[in-house]
Design a protein around this motif. Sequence first.
Motif: not given
Length: 407
Positions: A62-75, A357-366, A368-373
């Motif tokens: 539905t238009p406006g539905t919030p989504v804040s992805p941890k990873v965005l793949l562009i190709a 494996v990089i996406v796994d790292d981001v999700l697994e360590n969100w 402790s590491v990745f949330d804060a950047g």
Amino acid sequence: MSIVWVGAIRKNAQQDIMLKKLCLGLLALATTTLCESISRDVTTTTVIAAVSSSSSSLTVATPGTPVSPKVLLIANEFEFGYLDAYNFTTQYTGVLFDQTFACTEDGAICKLECGQELVSASQITALMMIPGVDLKKTYVIITGTGGVNPKYGTAGGAAISTFGIQWEWGSMFLGDDLPANFSGQYFASYAQLSPDKYPVTVGSEVYKLNEALVDRFYATGSKVTYEDVSETSQGLRATYEYDAAKQDPFLARCDTVSAQVYWHGNVAGENVEYYSNVITNGQARPCNTNEDDQGRLLALFLGAVHHMVDFGRVSMIKAFSNFDRPPPQLSAYQSRFYVGEGATEPGLRNAWKSIIVIVDDVLENWDSVFDAGIKPNTYMGDIKGTLGGVCDFNSTASAAKGSVQGS
Ligand SMILES: *[C@@H]1O[C@H](CO)[C@@H](O)[C@H](O)[C@H]1NC(C)=O
Ligand SMILES: *[C@@H]1O[C@H](CO)[C@@H](O)[C@H](O)[C@H]1NC(C)=O
Ligand SMILES: *[C@@H]1O[C@H](CO)[C@@H](O)[C@H](O)[C@H]1NC(C)=O
């Protein structure tokens, strides 16, 4: 699911015979088998069948539905045909947005099937404007394929880059118009005296990414085992004079140069390297040549300037579909049009392996590491210091005194 045919080039029998003759006549380690398979490869590898999820099978949010992805793949769309690790189930749409942006059920991973060249800038800008889409904390991984500089990598491998360089803003003479003291037709903008002078810049020539993020992603992504390229491509890579080119596919750490033109050959390759070195004061190791990333970085950088994207979370991990110049026994023309982009498929599968494996790292360590950047450990941003900090690769422009841009 639908089948997408990319670059379908049909060869006729006469072309096949011509190609085999050309190949036998020219290849240093020519054997009939090698040439049989080169000519076969031309038919099969230029026809890349990619299975992609058609947008009609996705649920439209539905238009406006919030989504804040941890990873965005562009190709590009066909490049996602080599990724089946995730199910993208929900599609988001918005004004002026005509691409596929879709996310996994939990919204953690999204993909943007992006256009090539500069059009991707408007597409990413339109994506950032979709109500509900929040990319402020998203790790963006730009991927896809490109050519490889044989000094730094090999076909079928991939690279993670610190610098994204745009090979667009310059001056060009063709043929006899070229001054005798220029080795290439293209030279840095308003660097009239010689091509080694620093150009007058507009600001978008170079983007330097977060080097600490590159360190982390490289450490993770280089642990996976890559598949090898075809025997034909293995034979060809052995004939290059550089050690990197002769290796089995691996994840290199070197930089991306993109333009609207897909250059090929020693002269163009050396020119691009030369320019990349001038424009970054010798910091870049230019290895990936492509026509895709220029608009992508522009738009993401604009998003960062306006606090819609964290530029410290943007990365580039690109596959190598072919060498950017020929081996000694082939001309640039033969290499570009008869060897072609034969390593596209293993290259993309290998790049996705690292990305997964990089996406796994981001999700697994969100938490402790990745949330804060991850804090950049060197200067990050454009050539003008727009995001703050002191640019560590710019220089004073060298326009000739008395010329249009000179004082
Ligand atoms: C994706 O969905 C299909 C069909 O529902 C399922 O068979 C497959 O296991 C799913 N893949 C992943 C990675 O979740
Ligand atoms: C290169 O040639 C141009 C045109 O002939 C000349 O004006 C310029 O001074 C030359 N540059 C150098 C470095 O010799
Ligand atoms: C280099 O970038 C910095 C900003 O980081 C700027 O202050 C400086 O003027 C730039 N130098 C040149 C020669 O453009």
